[in-house]
Design a protein around this motif. Sequence first.
Motif, PDB file in Angstrom:
ATOM      1  N   TYR A   1     -15.337  19.431  45.381  1.00 21.47           N
ATOM      2  CA  TYR A   1     -15.723  20.754  44.890  1.00 21.47           C
ATOM      3  C   TYR A   1     -14.497  21.620  44.630  1.00 21.47           C
ATOM      4  O   TYR A   1     -13.572  21.657  45.442  1.00 21.47           O
ATOM      5  CB  TYR A   1     -16.634  21.449  45.912  1.00 21.47           C
ATOM      6  N   LEU A   2     -14.527  22.319  43.510  1.00 22.31           N
ATOM      7  CA  LEU A   2     -13.481  23.289  43.172  1.00 22.31           C
ATOM      8  C   LEU A   2     -14.152  24.596  42.783  1.00 22.31           C
ATOM      9  O   LEU A   2     -14.886  24.656  41.795  1.00 22.31           O
ATOM     10  CB  LEU A   2     -12.651  22.790  41.980  1.00 22.31           C
TER      11      LEU A   2
ATOM     12  N   HIS B   1     -31.143  20.549  50.120  1.00 19.50           N
ATOM     13  CA  HIS B   1     -31.055  19.877  48.818  1.00 19.50           C
ATOM     14  C   HIS B   1     -29.885  18.912  48.829  1.00 19.50           C
ATOM     15  O   HIS B   1     -28.928  19.099  49.572  1.00 19.50           O
ATOM     16  CB  HIS B   1     -30.897  20.895  47.680  1.00 19.50           C
ATOM     17  N   ARG B   2     -30.021  17.856  47.995  1.00 17.80           N
ATOM     18  CA  ARG B   2     -28.916  16.894  47.885  1.00 17.80           C
ATOM     19  C   ARG B   2     -29.135  16.011  46.671  1.00 17.80           C
ATOM     20  O   ARG B   2     -30.266  15.748  46.263  1.00 17.80           O
ATOM     21  CB  ARG B   2     -28.777  16.040  49.130  1.00 17.80           C
TER      22      ARG B   2
ATOM     23  N   GLU C   1     -21.975   7.336  45.633  1.00 20.53           N
ATOM     24  CA  GLU C   1     -21.484   8.187  46.721  1.00 20.53           C
ATOM     25  C   GLU C   1     -22.635   8.988  47.331  1.00 20.53           C
ATOM     26  O   GLU C   1     -23.643   9.249  46.690  1.00 20.53           O
ATOM     27  CB  GLU C   1     -20.420   9.128  46.144  1.00 20.53           C
ATOM     28  N   SER C   2     -22.459   9.421  48.593  1.00 23.78           N
ATOM     29  CA  SER C   2     -23.431  10.274  49.273  1.00 23.78           C
ATOM     30  C   SER C   2     -23.045  11.738  49.092  1.00 23.78           C
ATOM     31  O   SER C   2     -21.864  12.075  49.051  1.00 23.78           O
ATOM     32  CB  SER C   2     -23.471   9.960  50.767  1.00 23.78           C
ATOM     33  N   ASP C   3     -24.046  12.591  49.014  1.00 20.58           N
ATOM     34  CA  ASP C   3     -23.852  14.035  48.883  1.00 20.58           C
ATOM     35  C   ASP C   3     -23.961  14.662  50.272  1.00 20.58           C
ATOM     36  O   ASP C   3     -25.046  14.696  50.846  1.00 20.58           O
ATOM     37  CB  ASP C   3     -24.913  14.600  47.945  1.00 20.58           C
ATOM     38  N   PRO C   4     -22.856  15.169  50.836  1.00 30.60           N
ATOM     39  CA  PRO C   4     -22.878  15.676  52.206  1.00 30.60           C
ATOM     40  C   PRO C   4     -23.275  17.152  52.340  1.00 30.60           C
ATOM     41  O   PRO C   4     -23.287  17.675  53.444  1.00 30.60           O
ATOM     42  CB  PRO C   4     -21.418  15.497  52.641  1.00 30.60           C
ATOM     43  N   GLN C   5     -23.616  17.819  51.250  1.00 32.22           N
ATOM     44  CA  GLN C   5     -23.797  19.260  51.342  1.00 32.22           C
ATOM     45  C   GLN C   5     -24.996  19.665  52.195  1.00 32.22           C
ATOM     46  O   GLN C   5     -25.958  18.922  52.354  1.00 32.22           O
ATOM     47  CB  GLN C   5     -23.881  19.893  49.954  1.00 32.22           C
TER      48      GLN C   5
END
Length: 105
Positions: free
Chosen positions: A20-21, A85-86, A40-44
């Motif tokens: 993220y930027l 969410h992801r 890839e996994s979304d860790p948010q």
Amino acid sequence: MKVFRLDDLDAERAANQGAYLRFLKERTMSAGLYALRAGESDPQKPHDQDEIYLVVSGRASLTVGEETTSVARGSVVFVPARTPHRFHHISEDLRVMVVFSPPEP
């Protein structure tokens, strides 16, 4: 006026080795570029701000709360504040423009 080029933002994000930027923070909103590779996994985690996602490139599924949809280039999704969410099942490298309101800290 502030003007940004997506290619430049993506290069800066990659150079900082992050997914993220954040490239804009103003009084009422902020914006960033989020990138995840295929598989890839979304860790948010849920955010305290409302969000709008604009998928710039790639393909994935996105679950917001109890709803799941497929997203690809051109998809625009609103995510209410504090809603889990992801992104998942990322089948093509994903690049997503994210707008937060109010701005992220």
